[in-house]
Design a protein around this motif. Structure first.
Motif, PDB file in Angstrom:
ATOM      1  N   SER A 159       0.830  -1.206   0.000  1.00 35.40           N
ATOM      2  CA  SER A 159       0.000   0.000   0.000  1.00 35.40           C
ATOM      3  C   SER A 159       0.865   1.256   0.000  1.00 35.40           C
ATOM      4  O   SER A 159       0.565   2.238  -0.684  1.00 35.40           O
ATOM      5  CB  SER A 159      -0.940  -0.003   1.205  1.00 35.40           C
ATOM      6  N   SER A 170       2.434   1.694  -3.517  1.00 39.58           N
ATOM      7  CA  SER A 170       1.414   2.057  -4.499  1.00 39.58           C
ATOM      8  C   SER A 170       1.014   3.526  -4.380  1.00 39.58           C
ATOM      9  O   SER A 170       1.071   4.281  -5.353  1.00 39.58           O
ATOM     10  CB  SER A 170       0.192   1.160  -4.316  1.00 39.58           C
ATOM     11  N   GLY A 218       2.930   2.687  -9.505  1.00 35.94           N
ATOM     12  CA  GLY A 218       1.915   2.758  -8.461  1.00 35.94           C
ATOM     13  C   GLY A 218       0.705   1.879  -8.738  1.00 35.94           C
ATOM     14  O   GLY A 218       0.352   1.018  -7.911  1.00 35.94           O
ATOM     15  N   VAL A 261       1.640  -1.922  -8.640  1.00 39.57           N
ATOM     16  CA  VAL A 261       1.767  -2.442  -7.276  1.00 39.57           C
ATOM     17  C   VAL A 261       0.395  -2.470  -6.606  1.00 39.57           C
ATOM     18  O   VAL A 261       0.086  -3.394  -5.836  1.00 39.57           O
ATOM     19  CB  VAL A 261       2.755  -1.586  -6.463  1.00 39.57           C
ATOM     20  N   GLY A 262      -0.435  -1.489  -6.911  1.00 37.15           N
ATOM     21  CA  GLY A 262      -1.784  -1.470  -6.367  1.00 37.15           C
ATOM     22  C   GLY A 262      -2.594  -2.676  -6.791  1.00 37.15           C
ATOM     23  O   GLY A 262      -3.408  -3.210  -6.020  1.00 37.15           O
ATOM     24  N   THR A 263      -2.383  -3.136  -8.019  1.00 40.29           N
ATOM     25  CA  THR A 263      -3.076  -4.340  -8.496  1.00 40.29           C
ATOM     26  C   THR A 263      -2.657  -5.564  -7.692  1.00 40.29           C
ATOM     27  O   THR A 263      -3.495  -6.397  -7.305  1.00 40.29           O
ATOM     28  CB  THR A 263      -2.771  -4.554  -9.984  1.00 40.29           C
TER      29      THR A 263
END
Length: 537
Positions: free
Chosen positions: A214, A217, A244, A247-249
């Motif tokens: 988190s 991201s 971002g 990594v959020g995925t």
């Protein structure tokens, strides 16, 4: 009020809860004030500490970066260990790191202190908002309480330059960081007496890898957008903007596999919750970009000092606060979607006025548009935040509050990046250096209004004034283009509010009852077991 809201009404809050709200207003006011006051102190601390250009940027940005990066973690941590406990831990840490920042003797020390201050401050926003959701179970009272909370945040933003200017006239630059110390002291004394403790007894342990994901991201996106807005297209911030979401995925997929996720994705099944977050982000996109150029117009075109510009923003802040207080009253008679959508339409009119501002005699139109815009901001700041918090189970209040803050931060960063780039591009294409201006001076002045002001100082008076006249005209063209773009963005938000929020008004009760989150919500100080409310709408 909708039938669902009437069914969801909980017990009325008493004097203790309203006094507790006053305590929760303190850190809210402080955070918004602290984010705006540094800009005034920057010249003074730069003279004392001598930071490099890169260090100056980190002094300015590291606080906001780490607040945004740790919001999800701190919101969920409060749900697990107790929101009052986390609030008090954060308050003590904010007080200590504020003193450290004020006493910094080098740029490196100040950057570290601001970083720690940002992490500490990230505990405050989700904790205060989640506690309001728990303390005020009646939807009408919760709406008024959140309106007060939102008003404190807006008021702090407007008061920052004013308060900072007063302190800097009488004390050294570190005094602006000490504003938070007495505030946090009052909170630490009053919180145990006035605030109950709330936590989810079945929350489970925090997944540290999810915390890392988190952070990466959110920080990547906000860092990349701010750097693109500041320096134009460059490889590193461009990569960050794409890293971002990637990594959020991974973060989202991991949450779906965990028994106790850092972020409960089922929250997004609540239509009102998701729609409110979307409108908040889109609306703040317009506000962030517009605010950037409006403040620049006041200082660089009209020639006001930062403190004078801050004072000129007070009427807009007052309008925003009044709108925030009136909005819950209107929402009891009309649907939330109707009130929010109508306010955003009003804001659209304000942005269209910015499209008509001229460099000469444009102040009345600019200030009128500014005030009208913030009527919309205040309305949605109150109702949208209440919709986010009221649409979810109490034990998810911290996570919901964190998502509300992150949506605003992302929207603001995206607005500064995209609309800032738009305004800068229009400035460069519109700037026409006066005849006889040296090529080097014309190139520098054509890069941006800040450069034009600096170049004009080194020219003879008449030539400098002619250069500034051309720069002011180009900057006004940039402001006009942003006004049009913001009007389109805000009108889009209005359509979403008038359609999605109205249609989804009944979703919160069913959506808030996630079968996986059926555990009781406990209020430790009262001994009362709180069952999940159906939601305010």
């Amino acid at each position: 009020m909708s039938p669902n809201a009437a069914e969801a009404a909980g017990p009325k809050a008493g004097p203790r809860e309203w006094l507790g709200l006053a305590v929760l207003a303190l850190p809210t006011l402080l955070i918004s004030l602290d984010q705006s006051v540094l800009y005034l102190a920057l010249p003074h601390l730069a003279e004392d500490l001598g930071p490099t250009g890169t260090q100056t940027l980190w002094i300015m940005d590291i606080y906001g970066f780490l607040i945004a990066g740790f919001l999800i973690t701190m919101g969920t941590l409060g749900d697990r260990i107790g929101r009052r406990k986390l609030l008090m831990i954060g308050a003590a840490a904010v007080g200590a790191t504020s003193v450290a920042a004020a006493c910094s003797t080098s740029a490196q020390t100040l950057i570290l202190s601001r970083a720690l201050l940002g992490i500490a401050a990230a505990t405050l926003m989700p904790s205060t908002l989640a506690l309001i959701g728990n303390m005020f179970r009646d939807p009408n009272q919760r709406g008024r309480a959140i309106a007060v909370w939102a008003s404190c945040f807006m008021g702090g933003t407007a008061l920052g330059p004013v308060v900072g200017g007063i302190f800097l006239e009488h004390f050294w630059w570190g005094s602006v960081f000490l504003l938070g110390v007495p505030v946090m002291a009052v909170l630490l004394i009053a919180a145990p007496r006035l605030l109950p403790e709330y936590k989810d007894p079945d929350a489970g342990r925090i997944d540290l890898f999810s915390v890392l994901l988190s952070l990466v991201s959110v920080l990547s996106v906000i860092y990349g957008l701010k750097e693109l807005a500041r320096g134009g297209f460059d490889l590193l911030p461009l990569v960050a903007v794409f890293v971002g979401p990637a990594v959020g995925t991974v973060f989202v997929k991991r949450q779906g596999r965990l028994e106790h996720p850092l972020l409960d994705l089922k929250l997004f099944r609540v239509g009102a919750f998701t729609a409110a977050l979307l409108i908040l982000m889109v609306s703040m996109l317009g506000t962030g970009g517009g605010y950037l150029f409006i403040t620049g117009f006041l200082q660089m075109v009209e020639g006001y000092s930062p403190m004078e510009a801050g004072l000129l923003m007070v009427p807009a802040a007052v309008a925003s606060i009044l709108a925030a207080q009136v909005a819950p009253v209107l929402a009891r008679r009309l649907s939330t979607g109707t009130v929010v959508g109508s306010a955003l339409i009003v804001g659209t009119v304000g942005y269209l006025l910015l499209a008509l501002v001229d460099p000469v005699g444009g102040m009345p139109l600019l200030m009128t548009g500014f005030v009208i815009i913030f009527v919309g901001v205040g309305t949605f700041g109150s109702l949208g935040t209440g919709l986010v918090v009221g649409s979810v189970p109490p034990e998810r209040g911290g996570a919901a509050a964190a998502l509300s803050s992150i949506s605003g931060d992302l929207g603001n960063a995206l607005g500064v990046a995209t609309l800032g780039s738009l305004g800068a591009g229009v400035y460069r294409s519109s700037f026409d250096a006066p005849a006889g201006t040296a090529d080097s001076a014309a190139r520098s002045a054509g890069a941006g209004m800040e450069s034009a002001v600096a170049v004009a100082r080194d020219l003879p008076a008449q030539a400098g004034e002619a250069l500034l006249t051309a720069a002011r005209s180009a900057y006004s063209s940039g402001l006009n283009s942003i006004g049009i773009a913001c009007a389109l963005i805000t009108a889009t938000s209005a359509v979403i509010a008038l359609t999605v929020l109205r249609e989804r008004a009944g979703d919160a009760p069913s959506g808030a009852r996630a079968p996986e989150a059926d555990g009781p919500q406990q209020a430790e100080d009262t001994g009362v077991e709180l069952t999940r409310p159906a939601g305010p709408r």
